[in-house]
Write an enzyme that holds these catalytic residues in place. Sequence first.
Site, PDB file in Angstrom:
ATOM      1  CE  LYS A 177      -1.092  32.296  24.240  1.00  0.00           C
ATOM      2  NZ  LYS A 177      -0.547  31.874  25.667  1.00  0.00           N
ATOM      3  CD  GLU A 227     -16.311  31.027  23.148  1.00  0.00           C
ATOM      4  OE1 GLU A 227     -16.736  30.847  23.931  1.00  0.00           O
ATOM      5  OE2 GLU A 227     -15.146  30.775  22.457  1.00  0.00           O
ATOM      6  N   GLY A 281      -3.652  34.663  29.158  1.00  0.00           N
ATOM      7  CA  GLY A 281      -4.628  35.585  28.738  1.00  0.00           C
ATOM      8  C   GLY A 281      -4.792  36.867  29.186  1.00  0.00           C
ATOM      9  NE  ARG A 282      -5.762  34.395  35.031  1.00  0.00           N
ATOM     10  CZ  ARG A 282      -5.563  33.278  34.940  1.00  0.00           C
ATOM     11  NH1 ARG A 282      -6.078  33.003  33.630  1.00  0.00           N
ATOM     12  NH2 ARG A 282      -5.017  32.173  35.621  1.00  0.00           N
ATOM     13  CD  GLU A 303      -9.460  32.877  32.979  1.00  0.00           C
ATOM     14  OE1 GLU A 303     -10.783  32.896  32.298  1.00  0.00           O
ATOM     15  OE2 GLU A 303      -8.753  33.317  32.457  1.00  0.00           O
ATOM     16  CG  HIS A 324     -28.153  57.530  43.236  1.00  0.00           C
ATOM     17  ND1 HIS A 324     -28.991  58.343  43.897  1.00  0.00           N
ATOM     18  CD2 HIS A 324     -27.162  58.106  43.168  1.00  0.00           C
ATOM     19  CE1 HIS A 324     -28.504  59.661  44.104  1.00  0.00           C
ATOM     20  NE2 HIS A 324     -27.260  59.153  43.744  1.00  0.00           N
ATOM     21  CE  LYS A 373     -12.521  26.684  26.390  1.00  0.00           C
ATOM     22  NZ  LYS A 373     -11.349  27.539  26.216  1.00  0.00           N
TER      23      LYS A 373
END
Length: 542
Positions: A208, A214, A270-271, A356, A387, A507
Amino acid sequence: MSVLHLRQRPAWGLLAAHYQKMKGLHLKQLFGEDAKRAERFTVDAVGIFFDYSKNRITDETMKLLLQLAQESGLREQIDAMFRGDKINVSEERSVLHVALRAPRDATILHDGHNVVPDVHAVLDKMADFANRVRSGAWKGHTGKRIRNVVNIGIGGSDLGPVMAYEALRHYSERSMSFRFVSNVDGTDFAEAVHDLDPEETLFIISSKTFTTLETMTNAHSARDWLLAGLKGEQSAIAKHFVAVSTNASEVAKFGIDTANMFGFWDWVGGRYSMDSAIGLSTMLAIGPDNFRAMLGGFHEMDEHFRTTPFERNLPVLMGLLALWYNDFFGAQTVAVLPYEQYLKRFPAYLQQLTMESNGKHVTTAGVPVDYDTGPIYWGEPGTNGQHSFYQLIHQGTRLIPCDFIAFIQTLNPVGRHHDMLIANVFAQTEALAFGKTAEEVKAEGTPDWLVPHRVFEGNRPSNTLLLDRLTPATLGRLVALYEHSVFTQGVIWQIDSFDQWGVELGKVLAQRIIPQLESGTEPKLEHDSSTNALIRRYRKGR
């Protein structure tokens, strides 16, 4: 919305007393006493058959949970969200991901402005671009067609697109490859481009602000890799990079033509953004028609959530059941178990969506909560999980409510595989609910010393979500179902489900530490003794 503290609401006290009666009741007894239980505790809506009968609930439980929803002002908060009110109080923002999938003729206002035409303008621009890339009309710098798409983003700019690509791979353009880079670990980028030809590769940079550490670190590495493969031709960048961003000046500075910038808005978290321009890689993979079908599925669930009475409302019921176990039974986790290989990244996607959103320790008024909020969501596709971790769900000491997701029709009919897969879904929910007593184990001829090891207590709750077939529309419905379930829980807990201040501190500290790691001279360190020692050891070892 009611300002009463959650624990002061009448329904909360009634639920606490009701729990004392319920905690000793076994699902065997509940089913044994009620021949019509399986009919009453199911809802068939929006293409989802939702069976919640294998939960530790009675009619009284549901009545009190629904009462709690009413007392919490859930109806008013749903209306406020769809109306564009600034319900993200800590950031003073509207929460309008529902506008991303509204039909063209809808009206959804943000500060008096109808945002729906803006949404469709971006969708049309995405569709035009996707059609050009998919048809080969859009060519790379040397005239070759694009065969590889690499999405670079992190958090919601990665988890949504990668989950959707894997979920809808059956519908994807198989002559193209799609890769996703999110981690700042150089290995993620190196492996993603290892076997790609720069002349045939398109990068989508999803950020954005176009400043995310990152994402921009990976974006610059991608630019270096491309230029190295195309003899340093700076003009090549415009043909091999597009941006999903709102920061035109930074996009242009990077070398991307702002005509190839796809925007979104600060009222999209964002999510909650996989159906915005962040989904450009998804549209490139499955095509504009399938992408719009996915948006149609989202919208169907939005309308169901907005208009359906709570007692038949899928997200409300799911949210209330999750709250029942989290706050009264002390269950700390929820397992999401899709019996569909294409949904292998769905639990990982839900981890961000749920944790979040509702991993909060203060109310919207800034008051510390004195009850548990967001549970931990986790899971793997079945039958793989059977399993590995199902042992703990069946015979461990922790209560883990489970969501089983299954489809009546498979997209890949191979022999008896699908019948065997679905048999396992039904068998697992049955085993979790009803278990196996010591008497039943003995009756099988098991030696006395072995009996305790083979007893299953049962009484382990689960929801079963049975759908016809995994389609783009189905995926939209499923994602929106969990989005609104999260919202339901957040409203009752009186927390802001749409901010994420918890990701900030680490951050900020990392930005302080990076120059200390890279400094040519010994830096002055003023962290705690542990962090100082770790920095010194790393500097010595590199």
